[in-house]
Design an enzyme around this catalytic site. Sequence first.
Site, PDB file in Angstrom:
ATOM      1  N   ASP A 222       1.870  -3.610   0.508  1.00  0.00           N
ATOM      2  CA  ASP A 222       3.220  -4.040   0.144  1.00  0.00           C
ATOM      3  C   ASP A 222       3.494  -5.408   0.777  1.00  0.00           C
ATOM      4  O   ASP A 222       2.642  -6.289   0.727  1.00  0.00           O
ATOM      5  CB  ASP A 222       4.256  -2.986   0.568  1.00  0.00           C
TER       6      ASP A 222
ATOM      7  N   TYR B 233      13.249 -10.023  -0.499  1.00  0.00           N
ATOM      8  CA  TYR B 233      12.795 -10.302  -1.868  1.00  0.00           C
ATOM      9  C   TYR B 233      13.346 -11.643  -2.349  1.00  0.00           C
ATOM     10  O   TYR B 233      12.634 -12.441  -2.961  1.00  0.00           O
ATOM     11  CB  TYR B 233      13.222  -9.179  -2.819  1.00  0.00           C
TER      12      TYR B 233
ATOM     13  N   HIS C 225       0.589   3.941  -3.296  1.00  0.00           N
ATOM     14  CA  HIS C 225       1.128   2.765  -2.613  1.00  0.00           C
ATOM     15  C   HIS C 225       1.295   2.955  -1.100  1.00  0.00           C
ATOM     16  O   HIS C 225       1.026   2.038  -0.327  1.00  0.00           O
ATOM     17  CB  HIS C 225       2.481   2.422  -3.248  1.00  0.00           C
TER      18      HIS C 225
END
Length: 471
Positions: free
Chosen positions: A234, A384, A441
Site C-alpha cells: 500500500d 491521498y 492486500h
Amino acid sequence: QVCSSLAGIMLLEIFLALGGIIIYFFLSKKKEEKLPFKEGWWGRGQKPDTEEDTTVRPFKVETTEEELSDLFRRLDQARFTEPLEDSCFRYGTNSVYLRKVISYWKNQFNWKKQVEVLNKYPQFKTKIQGIDIHFVHVKPPRLPEGRSAEPLLMVHGWPGSFYEFYRIIPLLTDPASHGLSDEHVFEVICPSIPGYGFSEAPHKKGFNSVSAASIFHELMLRLGFNNFYTQGGDWGWLICTNLAQIAPDRVKGLHLNLASVTNMGFTHLLSVLLGRYLPGLFGFQDEDVRRMFPFLEKGLYRILLESGYAHIQATKPDSVGCGLNDSPVGLAAYILEKFSTWTDLEFRHLEDGGLEKKFNLDDLLTNIMIYWVSGCIVSSMRFYKENLQKGIGTQKHERLTVQVPTGIASFPNEVMHTPQAWAQKKYTNIVSFHFMPRGGHFAALEEPELLAEDILQFVGKVEKEQLWRKK
C-alpha cells in the site's frame, strides 16, 4: 577554400554542440539517479530557531473511561439504513452485517485488553521535522552466537496501521521458534505514517510520500542504523520505494508486497492489447496472463469499480473525513469495506463481506479503534490528496528508477496485478519475484507466515551474494 573552411568550422561547432548535449544528458541522468532528501517543517507555525529535541521517548497506548463512555454513547445512538435486498457487499458495507459488528463492539470487544496487546511490543515517540513520530521497535529475544540482527523498517498503508505487523513481528524477530530458518534474524521497526495512528499529523500542506520517506530515513539514522532493509505494501510500497531512491547507499534491500508502476510507456500499452495472445513477446508468464486478462474486466473495470474512495480522498478528503471522525459506525463501515474487498474481490458477493474468513473481529476493531481514539481518519485521507493532486506520473520520484536489490511478493488477490516485466522497468535490480499461493492486500495480517518466508529468503539471497554492495 574559404567556403570549405567555413563548412569545416560549422561541422566542428555542430559536433561540439552534439557532444555537449550528450555529455549533459549523461551527467544529468547520473545526477537524477538519487531522489533529494526532503527537509521540511511540519509543526505548527514558524520553525523555531532552537535545535529540535531528538530524544527518543517511551510511549504506551492508554485509554480512559471517558473515552469509552463517549464511544458507547455514539454506538448506542447509531442510525442504520436498510440495505437493498440481495446487495451483499456490492454497494459497500452491508448494514445487516454492520449491526452484528456494532453489537460485538459494544458487548464483547474488550478495548482495555487490546490496549495490553498493543503494548506488548515496545513503542516510542521522537520529534522529527516538527512532529512527533510514533514507532514500534522490537529486538530479537535471542541471537545465535556471533550473529547480529538485520534492521528492518516495515511501513503500513491506508486504512491499516502499525498493528497490521503484530502477527509477523515474532516470525521475523524469532524465526526459529516459529519453524522458520534463523539464518537471518531481524530487529523490526514499524512507524506510524505521520497523520496515521499515534504519529502526529502534519500541520502544513504538501506532506507526501517523499516527505514520509525523508522522516523515516532520519528516524533510522537516529536509532543508529546506517544500513537497513525496508518492507512495505500500500502506501508503504511508495514510501519505501522513495526511501530507496533517497538513500540507495543505506537501503540494503527493498521488499514489497505491492509494486505499482505509474509511468506507463508504449510497450505497456501494447502488452495490454496483445499480451494475452503473445505473452512471451512481453515477458509475461502464464500466471500474469491469468491474473491480468481479460484486461477490460480485470484491469480497467476493476479500477473504476474500486477507486472511488481514492478520487474522493485525492480531492476533498476533509468533507467525508469529518463525518467519519464523528461517527464510529461510519468509520467502521468505511474501513471494513476495504478489508473485505481488498482481501478478495469475490467477498463482495457475501452478505458478511467474508470478513471473518481471514480476520477476527478483535483484530479488525483494534485497527478501527486506532483510527478512532487518535482521531486520525481525516489526516490519513489527506495523504491521498498530497500525493495525487498534481496528477499521476508528474512527480520526480515516478520518473526515477530504483537500483537497490528488490524482492516482490505478488499476492493473487491484490486489487491490481503488476507483472515482473512491468515492475523491472522501475525496479532495475529485482532479485526475487514470487507469485504467492494465496492472500490479498493486507498480507502481513492475513498471511504472516507466507510474507515472512518471502522476506527471509529475499534477505538471504541479498546477504549471500552481497548484492547490496554491488548496487
